[in-house]
Design a protein around this motif. Structure first.
Motif, PDB file in Angstrom:
ATOM      1  N   LYS A 186      42.882  55.074  47.874  1.00 58.99           N
ATOM      2  CA  LYS A 186      42.799  54.865  49.216  1.00 58.99           C
ATOM      3  C   LYS A 186      44.097  55.361  49.778  1.00 58.99           C
ATOM      4  O   LYS A 186      44.149  55.497  51.177  1.00 58.99           O
ATOM      5  CB  LYS A 186      42.690  53.326  49.448  1.00 58.99           C
ATOM      6  N   ASN A 264      41.185  58.906  54.183  1.00 61.30           N
ATOM      7  CA  ASN A 264      41.686  58.486  55.287  1.00 61.30           C
ATOM      8  C   ASN A 264      41.460  59.276  56.453  1.00 61.30           C
ATOM      9  O   ASN A 264      42.068  59.176  57.508  1.00 61.30           O
ATOM     10  CB  ASN A 264      43.461  58.680  55.077  1.00 61.30           C
ATOM     11  N   ARG A 268      37.726  56.270  57.103  1.00 63.65           N
ATOM     12  CA  ARG A 268      38.291  55.624  58.117  1.00 63.65           C
ATOM     13  C   ARG A 268      37.974  55.611  59.462  1.00 63.65           C
ATOM     14  O   ARG A 268      37.505  54.556  60.164  1.00 63.65           O
ATOM     15  CB  ARG A 268      40.121  56.207  58.224  1.00 63.65           C
ATOM     16  N   ARG A 269      37.321  56.888  59.842  1.00 61.72           N
ATOM     17  CA  ARG A 269      36.521  57.154  61.046  1.00 61.72           C
ATOM     18  C   ARG A 269      35.281  56.183  61.069  1.00 61.72           C
ATOM     19  O   ARG A 269      34.976  55.455  61.869  1.00 61.72           O
ATOM     20  CB  ARG A 269      36.059  58.440  61.340  1.00 61.72           C
ATOM     21  N   ARG A 271      34.743  53.404  59.102  1.00 61.19           N
ATOM     22  CA  ARG A 271      35.187  51.949  59.242  1.00 61.19           C
ATOM     23  C   ARG A 271      35.687  51.739  60.561  1.00 61.19           C
ATOM     24  O   ARG A 271      35.315  50.316  61.015  1.00 61.19           O
ATOM     25  CB  ARG A 271      36.492  51.911  58.281  1.00 61.19           C
ATOM     26  N   ASP A 272      36.550  52.501  61.235  1.00 65.30           N
ATOM     27  CA  ASP A 272      36.783  52.161  62.795  1.00 65.30           C
ATOM     28  C   ASP A 272      35.614  52.038  63.627  1.00 65.30           C
ATOM     29  O   ASP A 272      35.536  51.184  64.594  1.00 65.30           O
ATOM     30  CB  ASP A 272      37.734  53.284  63.147  1.00 65.30           C
ATOM     31  N   ARG A 290      44.950  48.089  61.980  1.00 65.64           N
ATOM     32  CA  ARG A 290      44.226  48.918  61.205  1.00 65.64           C
ATOM     33  C   ARG A 290      45.167  49.937  60.611  1.00 65.64           C
ATOM     34  O   ARG A 290      44.985  50.296  59.324  1.00 65.64           O
ATOM     35  CB  ARG A 290      43.629  50.100  62.142  1.00 65.64           C
ATOM     36  N   GLU A 291      46.163  50.434  60.946  1.00 60.23           N
ATOM     37  CA  GLU A 291      47.087  51.479  60.589  1.00 60.23           C
ATOM     38  C   GLU A 291      47.811  50.908  59.397  1.00 60.23           C
ATOM     39  O   GLU A 291      48.148  51.760  58.469  1.00 60.23           O
ATOM     40  CB  GLU A 291      48.261  51.719  61.630  1.00 60.23           C
ATOM     41  N   THR A 294      44.293  49.658  54.026  1.00 56.18           N
ATOM     42  CA  THR A 294      43.420  50.615  53.684  1.00 56.18           C
ATOM     43  C   THR A 294      42.487  51.006  54.427  1.00 56.18           C
ATOM     44  O   THR A 294      41.884  50.374  55.020  1.00 56.18           O
ATOM     45  CB  THR A 294      42.985  50.089  52.034  1.00 56.18           C
ATOM     46  N   PRO A 295      42.157  52.249  54.046  1.00 53.70           N
ATOM     47  CA  PRO A 295      41.157  52.787  55.241  1.00 53.70           C
ATOM     48  C   PRO A 295      39.738  52.374  55.388  1.00 53.70           C
ATOM     49  O   PRO A 295      38.778  52.710  56.087  1.00 53.70           O
ATOM     50  CB  PRO A 295      41.306  54.284  55.110  1.00 53.70           C
ATOM     51  N   ASN A 296      39.261  51.652  54.267  1.00 51.35           N
ATOM     52  CA  ASN A 296      37.903  51.272  53.987  1.00 51.35           C
ATOM     53  C   ASN A 296      37.588  49.643  54.125  1.00 51.35           C
ATOM     54  O   ASN A 296      36.432  49.369  54.131  1.00 51.35           O
ATOM     55  CB  ASN A 296      37.600  51.516  52.521  1.00 51.35           C
TER      56      ASN A 296
END
Ligand code: PLP
Length: 393
Positions: A186, A264, A268-269, A271-272, A290-291, A294-296
């Motif tokens: 991740k 990432n 990430r997209r 998830r966001d 968020r930053e 972890t991206p998930n």
């Protein structure tokens, strides 16, 4: 439709990993410690798998990777190993610093060891679920032997300041361990850049098989053996090697590292997108910036909606999520990390964790957004009716 959003609990096996493992569950069943052909023919695959793990962590093979049965064993081995090696012989060096939101395999082991002479400082998280490097460093005393801090938290996904704290530990001559179970695949876990003495990982968290994990040990930081018996793993952990699973873990780790960029970007997209949609629901709180995560991962609290009720509504619609660590989900109670973050008990009882993987699709995310919003509306309307009924009564 079935959607799996509980990837911090475990992941689906990568199809390539499964294919690679199969021959070792069929014709290639020799014991690698045997001297005959059956034993010898599995050794190259074993060495290749270990090589993939060294490469994934970017460490030289003069360091050690001890294969274990899971991350729980790796965490127990490092803490109990250091207890035997140092604290039993030098009770003066008995202090360990950790965070209050580690996995139970760290917290319960430390509880046990603290009943036997270990002195533990637990550093708390801030309101975002983050850990301050300064707080970790401030906790050091002349008796500190080890700092054990997870790389990323399993509930919130918050990434902890491993680079800074481990550099400080090195400077002070303090040992540093990290539970990197939720970080591998991740974020970049490059041990040529970050100073780590011990690192824990587990194959089933990065699309490998369950029941196999590892403990990285830096050269010169050897631990006493906790499983005595045969001479497997150079005598560092006895027990016949599970070749199929080790081969699977090697490839899974290589694949995980190769997918860090995808995680990432694409994941990430998604998830966001999911987070943006569900945080529009009134009275929701998402933990952590968020930053910094972890991206998930998303840990969200929805006021007035019990996490477990929400879980069942989602489950009925084929969506798998979680209210907290899978290790605790047999007893229905508050999310432990949410409890550590906020004083408001409602937050912990209304927490839900959604964790994506590289296999999560846009179609799945759109479906979850639709179902999630409806489930919240339904559950809120029920609880309104209840309180109204109670008032009237
Ligand atoms: N450490 C962390 C951060 C975890 O998230 C988990 C599993 O949830 C573990 C350790 C334990 O992993 P295993 O199931 O391999 O024992």
């Amino acid at each position: 439709m079935r959607v799996y959003l509980d990837n911090n609990a475990t992941t689906k096996i990568d199809p390539l990993v499964k294919v690679k493992m199969m021959p070792f569950l069929e014709e290639l069943y020799g014991n690698p410690n045997s001297l005959h052909k059956y034993g010898m023919e599995v050794r190259p695959a074993l060495n290749q798998a270990l090589g993939e793990m060294y490469d994934a962590l970017n460490v030289p093979d003069e360091d050690d990777i001890i294969i274990t049965s899971c991350a729980t064993e790796s965490n127990n081995s490092v803490l109990k190993g250091l207890f035997f090696k140092h604290i039993l012989t030098n009770p003066y060096k008995n202090h360990i610093i950790t965070t209050s939101v580690e996995h139970p395999s760290i917290l319960e082991t430390l509880l046990f060891l603290s009943e036997n002479g270990m002195d533990v400082t637990y550093v708390d998280v801030d309101e975002n679920g983050g850990i301050s490097a300064e707080d970790m460093m401030r906790a050091v005393t002349e008796n500190t032997l080890l700092i054990s801090m997870m790389w990323a938290n399993n509930e919130t996904g918050m990434i902890f300041p491993v680079e800074e704290v481990s550099a400080f530990a090195k400077e002070k001559g303090i040992l540093f361990h990290t539970d990197a179970v939720q970080a591998i695949g991740k974020v970049h876990v490059d041990l040529s850049k970050v100073h780590v003495d011990y690192l824990t990982f587990s194959a089933h968290k990065f699309h490998g098989p369950k029941g196999i994990g590892g403990l990285y040990v830096k050269k010169g930081k050897e631990l006493p053996n906790l499983l005595h018996g045969g001479e497997q793993m150079g005598g560092k952990r006895a027990g016949t090697l599970n070749v199929a699973y080790i081969v699977g873990m090697g490839l899974a780790m290589k694949q995980a590292v190769n997918h860090v960029t995808k995680m990432n970007t694409d994941v990430r997209r998604l998830r966001d997108k999911l987070e943006d949609a569900i945080s529009k629901i009134p009275d929701t709180i998402v933990v952590g910036k968020r930053e910094m995560r972890t991206p998930n991962t998303i840990l969200i609290s929805i006021r007035g909606v019990e996490g477990e009720s929400m879980l069942w509504d989602l489950n009925r619609a084929g969506i798998a999520a979680s209210t907290g660590s899978a290790c605790a989900s047999e007893s229905l109670h508050a999310n432990p990390v949410m409890s550590a973050i906020g004083e408001d008990p409602e937050l912990a009882h209304t927490a839900m964790r959604l964790s994506l993987s590289r296999y999560t699709t846009e179609e799945e995310v759109d479906y979850v957004i639709e179902i999630f919003t409806k489930a919240v509306e339904r559950l809120r309307s029920i609880s309104c009716t209840y309180s109204y009924t109670n008032e009237v009564a």
